[in-house]
Design an enzyme around this catalytic site. Structure first.
Site, mmCIF file in Angstrom:
data_model
loop_
_atom_site.group_PDB
_atom_site.id
_atom_site.type_symbol
_atom_site.label_atom_id
_atom_site.label_comp_id
_atom_site.label_asym_id
_atom_site.label_seq_id
_atom_site.Cartn_x
_atom_site.Cartn_y
_atom_site.Cartn_z
ATOM 1 N N HIS A 195 0.140 -1.022 -0.107
ATOM 2 C CA HIS A 195 -0.010 -0.204 0.338
ATOM 3 C C HIS A 195 0.958 1.612 0.520
ATOM 4 O O HIS A 195 1.948 1.774 0.781
ATOM 5 C CB HIS A 195 -0.759 -0.239 0.928
ATOM 6 C CG HIS A 195 -1.671 1.072 1.304
ATOM 7 N ND1 HIS A 195 -2.796 1.205 0.187
ATOM 8 C CD2 HIS A 195 -1.487 2.492 1.616
ATOM 9 C CE1 HIS A 195 -3.588 2.459 0.656
ATOM 10 N NE2 HIS A 195 -2.404 3.212 1.697
ATOM 11 N N CYS A 196 1.015 2.034 -1.007
ATOM 12 C CA CYS A 196 1.410 2.902 -1.411
ATOM 13 C C CYS A 196 0.726 4.462 -0.567
ATOM 14 O O CYS A 196 -0.048 5.118 -0.996
ATOM 15 C CB CYS A 196 1.652 3.235 -2.559
ATOM 16 S SG CYS A 196 2.723 4.756 -2.525
ATOM 17 N N VAL A 197 1.352 5.260 0.102
ATOM 18 C CA VAL A 197 0.737 6.196 1.007
ATOM 19 C C VAL A 197 1.141 7.477 -0.080
ATOM 20 O O VAL A 197 0.450 8.295 0.796
ATOM 21 C CB VAL A 197 1.707 6.623 2.445
ATOM 22 C CG1 VAL A 197 0.466 5.340 3.384
ATOM 23 C CG2 VAL A 197 2.658 6.979 2.752
ATOM 24 N N ASN A 217 -1.837 6.925 -1.814
ATOM 25 C CA ASN A 217 -3.022 6.365 -1.783
ATOM 26 C C ASN A 217 -4.022 5.657 -1.712
ATOM 27 O O ASN A 217 -4.948 5.736 -1.897
ATOM 28 C CB ASN A 217 -3.993 7.815 -1.495
ATOM 29 C CG ASN A 217 -4.892 7.747 -0.379
ATOM 30 O OD1 ASN A 217 -4.575 7.351 0.977
ATOM 31 N ND2 ASN A 217 -5.985 8.452 -0.507
ATOM 32 N N ASN A 218 -3.150 4.571 -2.604
ATOM 33 C CA ASN A 218 -4.244 3.388 -3.355
ATOM 34 C C ASN A 218 -2.880 2.199 -2.612
ATOM 35 O O ASN A 218 -1.983 2.249 -2.822
ATOM 36 C CB ASN A 218 -3.413 3.773 -4.662
ATOM 37 C CG ASN A 218 -5.523 2.442 -5.270
ATOM 38 O OD1 ASN A 218 -5.911 1.215 -4.556
ATOM 39 N ND2 ASN A 218 -5.586 2.925 -6.303
#
Length: 343
Positions: free
Chosen positions: A180-182, A185-186
């Site tokens: 999950h890549c902050v 945001n996905n």
């Protein structure tokens, strides 16, 4: 120092801290995480309990819930860097008659990066639903070590397809889950891995381009001023030749914002370049970040098999790698059927 200089210093510090936290997120046994936990235990003795609770809630909201904060920070960082590049570096380079194409290259990369960023943020990463579960479960075989048949997701109440994982931040199971890549945001999964790949490459190229042009500007200024052959009087009244330290101090005092920005984008280039190489390695070997971490986590290589009691241990082997070219192709065109069943 003016406000923009202080702002760039603050952004450099924030980005360095956040990048380290994001890289180490999910790796519970990493050296960085152990160091942070140890420091937290020491600080807990002197920090008030109420402040500790507020900090924990804030960190949980930042790193364990879906939020647009890092997207806003991402855009703010780009705006700050490109604002400084436009009003300082590009203007000086134009006056010194630098070629136009290298000066425009960061803007061209920015357009491509923002396109990949948008696609990566809004594209479906490969969310597993009741309608597509039966087809997705057939795509990859279970390796019996990292992924075993018959394991149900306690949240989604569906059997987990091989190479999938439930994202606690998004609250869904993702096919070929990577992480999950902050920043976008996905989740990064089978359906948007190609967009993330290009996003990472263009972001690294942007930082490298601005670093190169800014460094070339400062070098050109030094050469035109003939400062390398100059001399100065030190605090003891002795005449000395100009050295590297003196040059850095002089450039820092003359162009403080450019020097700070150069240090910032240089650090960013190194961090992103290292991560980009790691991501390329995973792509060429057909691994995800989740699989790479789980295969090296303590206990994976000594997993007890239930269907082969005569074998006490199973050594993990990546059964999904099909060669460099086919691995690379799989990122841009995810398989729709289980290739192992083709006869």
């Amino acid at each position: 120092m003016d406000f923009l200089t202080l702002f760039l210093i603050y952004l450099c510090f924030v980005l360095t801290t956040v990048v380290l936290l994001c890289i180490c997120s999910g790796r519970k046994e990493s050296f960085f995480t152990r160091s942070v936990n140890g420091a937290s235990q020491v600080l807990s003795l002197v920090i008030p309990t109420q402040l500790q609770r507020v900090t924990q809630r804030t960190c949980h909201r930042l790193f364990h819930t879906r939020s647009c904060l890092f997207v806003a920070l991402h855009l703010a960082l780009q705006a700050a860097v490109y604002g400084e590049y436009t009003w300082e570096v590009a203007v000086y380079c134009w006056e010194l008659q630098f070629p136009l194409l290298p000066l425009l290259l960061p803007y061209l990369l920015l357009v491509g990066n923002m396109g990949c960023f948008t696609l990566c943020s809004w594209a479906d990463p490969g969310i597993i639903t009741t309608s597509n579960h039966s087809s997705l479960v057939k795509i990859y075989a279970y390796d019996g070590v990292l992924f075993q048949k018959g394991i149900l997701c306690p949240t989604c109440h569906m059997e987990k397809p091989a190479r999938s994982k439930h994202c606690s931040i998004c609250g869904v199971c993702v096919h070929r889950f990577d992480h999950h890549c902050v920043w976008v945001n996905n989740c990064i999964g089978a359906s948007n891995a190609k967009y993330f790949f290009f996003y990472l490459v263009t972001l690294t190229a942007m930082a490298a381009a601005i670093t190169s042009i800014s460094a070339a500007l400062l070098i050109q200024v030094v050469l035109l001023s003939d400062m390398l052959h100059g001399r100065y009087i030190d605090e003891q009244g002795q005449e000395r030749a100009v050295g590297l330290l003196f040059l850095i101090q002089h450039l820092f005092l003359t162009f403080p914002r450019i020097v700070f920005m150069l240090g910032f984008v240089l650090l960013l280039t190194l961090v992103l370049g290292a991560y980009c190489c790691f991501n390329l390695y995973l792509t060429l070997t057909n691994q995800t970040s989740n699989e790479w971490y789980k295969s090296r986590r303590s206990g994976v290589c000594s997993h007890h098999l239930t269907f082969q009691p005569q074998l006490r241990e199973a050594v993990y082997k990546n059964i999904y790698s099909k060669g460099v070219w086919r691995n690379l192709k799989e990122i841009f065109k995810p398989p729709l059927v289980l290739e192992g069943k083709k006869k």
